[in-house]
Scaffold this motif. Sequence first.
Motif, PDB file in Angstrom:
ATOM      1  N   PRO A 114       0.273  13.069   5.255  1.00 48.18           N
ATOM      2  CA  PRO A 114      -0.638  12.620   4.357  1.00 48.18           C
ATOM      3  C   PRO A 114      -0.500  11.120   3.808  1.00 48.18           C
ATOM      4  CG  PRO A 114       0.583  14.687   3.716  1.00 48.18           C
ATOM      5  CD  PRO A 114       1.056  14.144   5.208  1.00 48.18           C
ATOM      6  N   LEU A 115       0.729  10.559   3.853  1.00 49.59           N
ATOM      7  CA  LEU A 115       0.778   9.265   3.509  1.00 49.59           C
ATOM      8  C   LEU A 115      -0.120   8.186   4.403  1.00 49.59           C
ATOM      9  CD1 LEU A 115       2.052   6.741   1.751  1.00 49.59           C
ATOM     10  CD2 LEU A 115       4.005   7.015   3.294  1.00 49.59           C
ATOM     11  N   GLN A 116      -0.025   8.640   5.836  1.00 44.56           N
ATOM     12  CA  GLN A 116      -0.538   8.187   6.818  1.00 44.56           C
ATOM     13  C   GLN A 116      -2.371   7.973   6.544  1.00 44.56           C
ATOM     14  OE1 GLN A 116      -0.621   9.667  10.659  1.00 44.56           O
ATOM     15  NE2 GLN A 116      -0.937   7.495  11.775  1.00 44.56           N
ATOM     16  N   GLN A 117      -2.714   9.310   6.167  1.00 43.15           N
ATOM     17  CA  GLN A 117      -4.031   9.585   5.860  1.00 43.15           C
ATOM     18  C   GLN A 117      -4.406   8.458   4.561  1.00 43.15           C
ATOM     19  OE1 GLN A 117      -4.338  13.640   5.386  1.00 43.15           O
ATOM     20  NE2 GLN A 117      -4.567  13.665   7.658  1.00 43.15           N
ATOM     21  N   ARG A 118      -3.575   8.665   3.482  1.00 43.55           N
ATOM     22  CA  ARG A 118      -3.950   7.680   2.303  1.00 43.55           C
ATOM     23  C   ARG A 118      -3.815   6.220   2.780  1.00 43.55           C
ATOM     24  NH1 ARG A 118      -1.399  10.016  -3.426  1.00 43.55           N
ATOM     25  NH2 ARG A 118      -2.222  12.094  -3.213  1.00 43.55           N
ATOM     26  N   CYS A 119      -3.168   5.895   3.629  1.00 45.96           N
ATOM     27  CA  CYS A 119      -3.238   4.396   3.971  1.00 45.96           C
ATOM     28  C   CYS A 119      -4.222   4.137   5.081  1.00 45.96           C
ATOM     29  CB  CYS A 119      -1.951   4.127   4.626  1.00 45.96           C
ATOM     30  SG  CYS A 119      -0.682   4.003   3.255  1.00 45.96           S
ATOM     31  N   ARG A 160       0.875  -1.341  -0.015  1.00 41.67           N
ATOM     32  CA  ARG A 160      -0.033   0.059  -0.046  1.00 41.67           C
ATOM     33  C   ARG A 160       0.877   1.173   0.167  1.00 41.67           C
ATOM     34  NH1 ARG A 160      -5.500   1.405   1.762  1.00 41.67           N
ATOM     35  NH2 ARG A 160      -5.451   3.593   1.149  1.00 41.67           N
ATOM     36  N   ILE A 161       1.726   1.220   0.999  1.00 38.59           N
ATOM     37  CA  ILE A 161       2.727   2.185   0.964  1.00 38.59           C
ATOM     38  C   ILE A 161       3.415   2.746  -0.525  1.00 38.59           C
ATOM     39  CG2 ILE A 161       4.956   3.309   1.875  1.00 38.59           C
ATOM     40  CD1 ILE A 161       4.355   1.758   4.469  1.00 38.59           C
ATOM     41  N   ILE A 162       3.943   1.610  -0.937  1.00 41.81           N
ATOM     42  CA  ILE A 162       4.660   1.689  -2.349  1.00 41.81           C
ATOM     43  C   ILE A 162       3.515   2.289  -3.458  1.00 41.81           C
ATOM     44  CG2 ILE A 162       5.426   0.464  -4.480  1.00 41.81           C
ATOM     45  CD1 ILE A 162       6.806  -1.427  -2.023  1.00 41.81           C
ATOM     46  N   TRP A 163       2.330   1.625  -3.357  1.00 48.04           N
ATOM     47  CA  TRP A 163       1.400   2.094  -4.173  1.00 48.04           C
ATOM     48  C   TRP A 163       1.007   3.473  -4.187  1.00 48.04           C
ATOM     49  CZ3 TRP A 163      -0.126  -0.271  -8.491  1.00 48.04           C
ATOM     50  CH2 TRP A 163      -1.418   0.216  -9.059  1.00 48.04           C
ATOM     51  N   GLU A 164       0.877   4.019  -2.759  1.00 46.03           N
ATOM     52  CA  GLU A 164       0.211   5.400  -2.673  1.00 46.03           C
ATOM     53  C   GLU A 164       1.610   6.512  -2.877  1.00 46.03           C
ATOM     54  OE1 GLU A 164      -2.598   6.274  -2.284  1.00 46.03           O
ATOM     55  OE2 GLU A 164      -3.344   4.542  -1.472  1.00 46.03           O
ATOM     56  N   SER A 187       0.879   5.270  13.451  1.00 39.64           N
ATOM     57  CA  SER A 187       1.958   5.768  12.870  1.00 39.64           C
ATOM     58  C   SER A 187       3.165   4.932  13.256  1.00 39.64           C
ATOM     59  CB  SER A 187       2.135   7.146  13.958  1.00 39.64           C
ATOM     60  OG  SER A 187       2.123   6.750  15.178  1.00 39.64           O
ATOM     61  N   SER A 188       3.110   4.150  14.200  1.00 40.47           N
ATOM     62  CA  SER A 188       4.283   3.135  14.564  1.00 40.47           C
ATOM     63  C   SER A 188       4.654   2.027  13.659  1.00 40.47           C
ATOM     64  CB  SER A 188       3.906   2.402  16.001  1.00 40.47           C
ATOM     65  OG  SER A 188       3.182   1.779  15.825  1.00 40.47           O
TER      66      SER A 188
END
Length: 108
Positions: free
Chosen positions: A45-50, A31-35, A55-56
């Motif tokens: 913003p990455l956290q919100q998109r995921c 998911r991180i790679i995709w976002e 956060s940890s």
Amino acid sequence: MPTPGKPVRGSSTGRPIMAALDLFGRRWTLRIIWELHEGPLGFRPLQQRCDDMSSSVLRQRLLELIDAGLVHQTSEGPYALTPLGQDAQEALRPLSRWSDRWAATLPA
């Protein structure tokens, strides 16, 4: 962090494909790679998109992806895919297309 040449989940040999599958199989990694494929994103913003993942966990996955050479933190602060990370994202596109075809074959 899964590393080619070292034992990983599912393989005592640490073949590169097995190390990659172990890395990509970790929760939230794909998911991180995709976002990040559309461009750099800051932590929040990455956290919100995921889907507001913890956060940890996000921090841990980002560190693993940085260690793996797929993500880097820009001098301005946001996280971005490295060229190797962009290659990984491009390699995942056929799987994404296949999953769309697969979903279309399943009953509603």
